[in-house]
Design a protein around this motif. Structure first.
Motif, mmCIF file in Angstrom:
data_model
loop_
_atom_site.group_PDB
_atom_site.id
_atom_site.type_symbol
_atom_site.label_atom_id
_atom_site.label_comp_id
_atom_site.label_asym_id
_atom_site.label_seq_id
_atom_site.Cartn_x
_atom_site.Cartn_y
_atom_site.Cartn_z
ATOM 1 N N ILE A 159 0.638 -7.668 4.313
ATOM 2 C CA ILE A 159 0.439 -6.313 3.819
ATOM 3 C C ILE A 159 1.689 -5.512 4.146
ATOM 4 C CG2 ILE A 159 -0.821 -4.137 4.149
ATOM 5 C CD1 ILE A 159 -3.347 -5.706 4.572
ATOM 6 N N TYR A 160 2.203 -4.767 3.158
ATOM 7 C CA TYR A 160 3.359 -3.897 3.348
ATOM 8 C C TYR A 160 2.884 -2.452 3.248
ATOM 9 C CZ TYR A 160 6.016 -8.159 2.308
ATOM 10 O OH TYR A 160 6.521 -9.436 2.318
ATOM 11 N N LEU A 161 3.108 -1.687 4.313
ATOM 12 C CA LEU A 161 2.686 -0.292 4.351
ATOM 13 C C LEU A 161 3.900 0.618 4.192
ATOM 14 C CD1 LEU A 161 0.290 -0.367 7.440
ATOM 15 C CD2 LEU A 161 -0.383 -0.395 5.042
ATOM 16 N N PHE A 162 3.819 1.575 3.265
ATOM 17 C CA PHE A 162 4.870 2.577 3.134
ATOM 18 C C PHE A 162 4.520 3.756 4.014
ATOM 19 C CE2 PHE A 162 6.307 0.069 -0.301
ATOM 20 C CZ PHE A 162 7.626 0.440 -0.538
ATOM 21 N N ILE A 218 7.363 -0.376 5.824
ATOM 22 C CA ILE A 218 8.546 -0.047 5.039
ATOM 23 C C ILE A 218 8.776 1.449 5.168
ATOM 24 C CG2 ILE A 218 9.650 -0.127 2.772
ATOM 25 C CD1 ILE A 218 7.629 -2.319 2.028
ATOM 26 N N GLU A 219 9.996 1.837 5.457
ATOM 27 C CA GLU A 219 10.281 3.245 5.702
ATOM 28 C C GLU A 219 9.997 4.116 4.493
ATOM 29 O OE1 GLU A 219 14.073 6.110 6.612
ATOM 30 O OE2 GLU A 219 14.031 4.106 7.464
ATOM 31 N N GLU A 220 9.383 5.262 4.771
ATOM 32 C CA GLU A 220 9.204 6.310 3.756
ATOM 33 C C GLU A 220 9.570 7.610 4.438
ATOM 34 O OE1 GLU A 220 8.262 9.321 1.490
ATOM 35 O OE2 GLU A 220 6.886 9.087 3.150
ATOM 36 N N GLY A 221 10.785 8.086 4.201
ATOM 37 C CA GLY A 221 11.253 9.253 4.939
ATOM 38 C C GLY A 221 11.607 8.866 6.372
ATOM 39 N N LEU A 222 11.646 9.842 7.246
ATOM 40 C CA LEU A 222 12.013 9.599 8.636
ATOM 41 C C LEU A 222 10.871 9.899 9.590
ATOM 42 C CD1 LEU A 222 15.628 11.057 8.632
ATOM 43 C CD2 LEU A 222 14.978 8.673 8.863
ATOM 44 N N ALA A 266 8.760 0.905 -4.024
ATOM 45 C CA ALA A 266 8.028 -0.369 -3.945
ATOM 46 C C ALA A 266 8.532 -1.349 -4.993
ATOM 47 C CB ALA A 266 6.534 -0.108 -4.134
ATOM 48 N N GLN A 267 8.810 -0.840 -6.176
ATOM 49 C CA GLN A 267 9.314 -1.704 -7.251
ATOM 50 C C GLN A 267 10.674 -2.287 -6.893
ATOM 51 O OE1 GLN A 267 9.047 -1.122 -11.901
ATOM 52 N NE2 GLN A 267 10.704 0.112 -11.112
ATOM 53 N N ILE A 277 0.845 -1.196 0.000
ATOM 54 C CA ILE A 277 0.000 0.000 0.000
ATOM 55 C C ILE A 277 0.879 1.244 0.000
ATOM 56 C CG2 ILE A 277 -1.706 1.340 1.301
ATOM 57 C CD1 ILE A 277 -2.923 -1.243 2.264
ATOM 58 N N THR A 278 0.685 2.094 -1.014
ATOM 59 C CA THR A 278 1.416 3.346 -1.152
ATOM 60 C C THR A 278 0.410 4.494 -1.255
ATOM 61 O OG1 THR A 278 1.455 3.188 -3.564
ATOM 62 C CG2 THR A 278 3.305 2.216 -2.373
ATOM 63 N N SER A 279 0.885 5.710 -1.014
ATOM 64 C CA SER A 279 -0.007 6.865 -1.133
ATOM 65 C C SER A 279 0.704 8.096 -1.696
ATOM 66 C CB SER A 279 -0.612 7.215 0.237
ATOM 67 O OG SER A 279 0.408 7.512 1.166
#
Length: 413
Positions: free
Chosen positions: A92-95, A118-122, A15-16, A5-7
Motif C-alpha cells: 500500500i502506498y500512502l500519499f 510518498i511525500e505530499e507537501g512537507l 500518483a500517475q 491511496i490519495t485524498s
C-alpha cells in the motif's frame, strides 16, 4: 493488486508519475472523499490517464471521519477492511499521512501488507503535535454550555404550553448535540481503549519516499528513499519571461468567522508589495478555498489592480512555475516555497507568514502559527516585513537544503 491511496486532487497526477517512474503495474488508485466535497468527475478532470491504473476507485468515507467520532471511525474501519480484503494487496502506498491513516496502517499490518509513504507537501517534517489528538474537559464544558444556551433561547421564544409539549423533543435534541461533541468521543475512546491507533503520534513505514529525507526527524521507516518531487510535476523546460511577476500561492487557513480579516490582511500585504516594488502579483487559490467569497473581499477593498486572482485550473504551483511566466514565488507556509528554493535556480521565493501573523495578532489560526514557526525554524525562507523592499529580504545562501540529485529511481539514504 497493490493500492495507492490519495485524498487530494493534487496527489492524483503525482500518483500517475510515481507509477510511471517506478514502472509499477496492476495498481488500484483509491481516492478517499466524503460526499460533502466530491464531484464524480473530479478524478478524471485532474488530467490523469485511466490507462496507468488497473482500477480507479473513488471511495466514499464517512463525513468527518478524520475527527474523533466512534461511529464514523467504526464505519471507516469497515470500509478499509473491505478494501484490503477485496484487492488483497502486497503493498500500500500512502500519499501523506494523518491520524486516520494510522487505522489504514494497522489494518494493513495485520494482513501482512507492506506500508509505504510518498511525500505530499512537507507535513512529514512538522512536529508530531500537529497530529496529536487530545481532549479537554474545558472544551466539553464550553460545548455543554453553548448547547444549553441555544436551547434556552429556543425555549424562551415560545409559550409555556408549547414548551411542555415539546420538552421530550428538546431533551432528544440536547442529547444528540452533546453526544456529537468530539472531545466527548475522545474521552470515551481513551477510557475504553477504542481505536487506540487513532491517537498514535507516529507511524512506522517500510519505505518512505521523500524529497529531503536527510532532515526527517518525526518519521519511523525501515528505508528512506529520495525522490525528485518536481520531476513528478512536469518535464517542461522553463525560462523566465517576465521578471516583474510574482505567483502567490494561497492556503486554506481561514475559518468561517475569520475569512474577512484573514484575506483583507493578505491583500493589504500584497498591495504594499505591488505598490512599493512595481510588481504584478497573480494569486493561485487553494482548491478548497471559497473563491467567490475571496473575490468579494478583494473587490470591497481599495487594492491595486495589478493583483489578479487566477481562474481555477488543473495545474499545481510547481507546474505553473515551470511555464516560465514568473520570476518570484510567494506564499504563507506552503511547501512549494522550499521546493522552489531547491529546484528553481532562477526563481526567488519568500513568505509573508511572519508579517501576516503580526497583523492578525490573536486572530491568527493556530495551525498557521505552527506551520510558519516550523518554516522559519527548519528552512531558510526569506520573510517579507512591512517597510522593506523585496531585494533586501532575500538570502544569498540557500545551501541549507543542498541540491537533491536527479531522479533515476529510488536512491537509498
Amino acid at each position: 493488486m497493490d493500492i495507492i491511496i490519495t485524498s487530494q486532487e493534487s496527489q492524483l497526477k503525482t500518483a500517475q508519475k510515481f507509477v510511471k517512474i517506478f514502472k509499477l503495474s496492476d495498481i488500484c488508485l483509491v481516492y478517499l472523499h466524503d460526499k460533502r466535497v466530491f464531484a464524480e468527475d473530479k478524478i478524471f478532470h485532474s488530467g490523469i490517464s485511466k490507462n496507468d491504473f488497473t482500477i480507479i476507485n473513488p471511495l466514499q468515507i464517512p463525513l468527518k471521519s478524520t475527527y474523533a467520532n466512534i461511529y464514523t471511525l467504526y464505519k471507516f474501519n469497515k470500509i478499509i477492511k473491505r478494501l484490503i480484503n477485496e484487492y488483497n494487496p502486497k503493498k500500500i502506498y500512502l500519499f501523506g499521512f494523518g491520524t486516520i491513516y494510522n487505522i489504514i496502517v494497522k489494518i494493513g499490518r495485520k494482513s501482512g501488507v507492506e506500508i509505504n509513504l510518498i511525500e505530499e507537501g512537507l507535513s512529514q517534517y512538522l512536529e508530531p503535535d500537529k497530529r496529536k489528538i487530545s481532549f479537554s474537559f474545558q472544551h466539553i464544558s464550553e460545548s455543554f454550555n453553548l448547547i444549553l444556551s441555544l436551547l434556552r433561547k429556543k425555549v424562551s421564544s415560545r409559550n409555556i404550553f408549547y414548551n411542555i409539549i415539546y420538552m421530550p423533543v428538546y431533551i432528544i435534541l440536547f442529547s444528540v448535540k452533546f453526544l456529537g461533541i468530539s472531545d466527548f468521543h475522545i474521552l470515551i475512546m481513551k477510557i475504553l481503549r477504542i481505536y487506540p491507533e487513532f491517537f498514535e503520534e507516529t507511524t512506522n513505514f517500510d519505505n518512505a519516499f521523500l524529497a529531503f529525507p536527510e532532515i526527517v526527524k518525526n518519521i519511523c521507516a525501515k528505508n528512506f528513499h529520495q525522490i525528485n518531487i518536481i520531476e513528478y510535476k512536469s518535464n517542461t523546460r522553463y525560462h523566465v519571461k517576465n521578471k516583474k511577476k510574482i505567483l502567490f500561492v494561497s492556503q486554506q487557513y481561514a475559518t468561517k468567522n475569520t475569512y474577512n480579516i484573514f484575506y483583507t490582511s493578505i491583500f493589504s500585504i500584497l498591495h504594499e508589495i505591488v505598490f512599493n516594488n512595481n510588481y504584478i502579483i497573480d494569486i493561485k487559490l487553494h482548491p478548497r478555498e471559497n473563491k467567490d467569497l475571496i473575490i468579494d473581499i478583494f473587490k470591497s477593498g481599495n487594492f491595486n489592480s495589478d493583483i489578479c486572482i487566477l481562474e481555477n485550473s488543473n495545474y499545481n504551483a510547481e507546474e505553473i512555475l515551470l511555464s516560465g511566466e514568473y520570476h518570484t514565488l510567494s506564499s504563507i507556509s506552503s511547501s512549494t516555497l522550499v521546493y522552489c528554493m531547491s529546484y528553481f535556480s532562477n526563481i526567488r521565493a519568500f513568505s509573508i507568514g511572519s508579517e501576516l501573523l503580526y497583523r492578525l495578532s490573536n486572530q491568527a489560526p493556530l495551525q498557521m502559527r505552527h506551520d510558519i514557526n516550523e518554516l522559519n525554524l527548519r528552512f531558510n525562507v526569506a520573510q517579507y516585513r512591512a517597510g522593506k523592499s523585496l531585494e533586501s529580504i532575500f538570502y544569498n545562501d540557500i545551501s541549507v537544503l543542498g541540491n537533491p540529485p536527479a531522479l533515476s529511481g529510488a536512491s537509498r539514504v
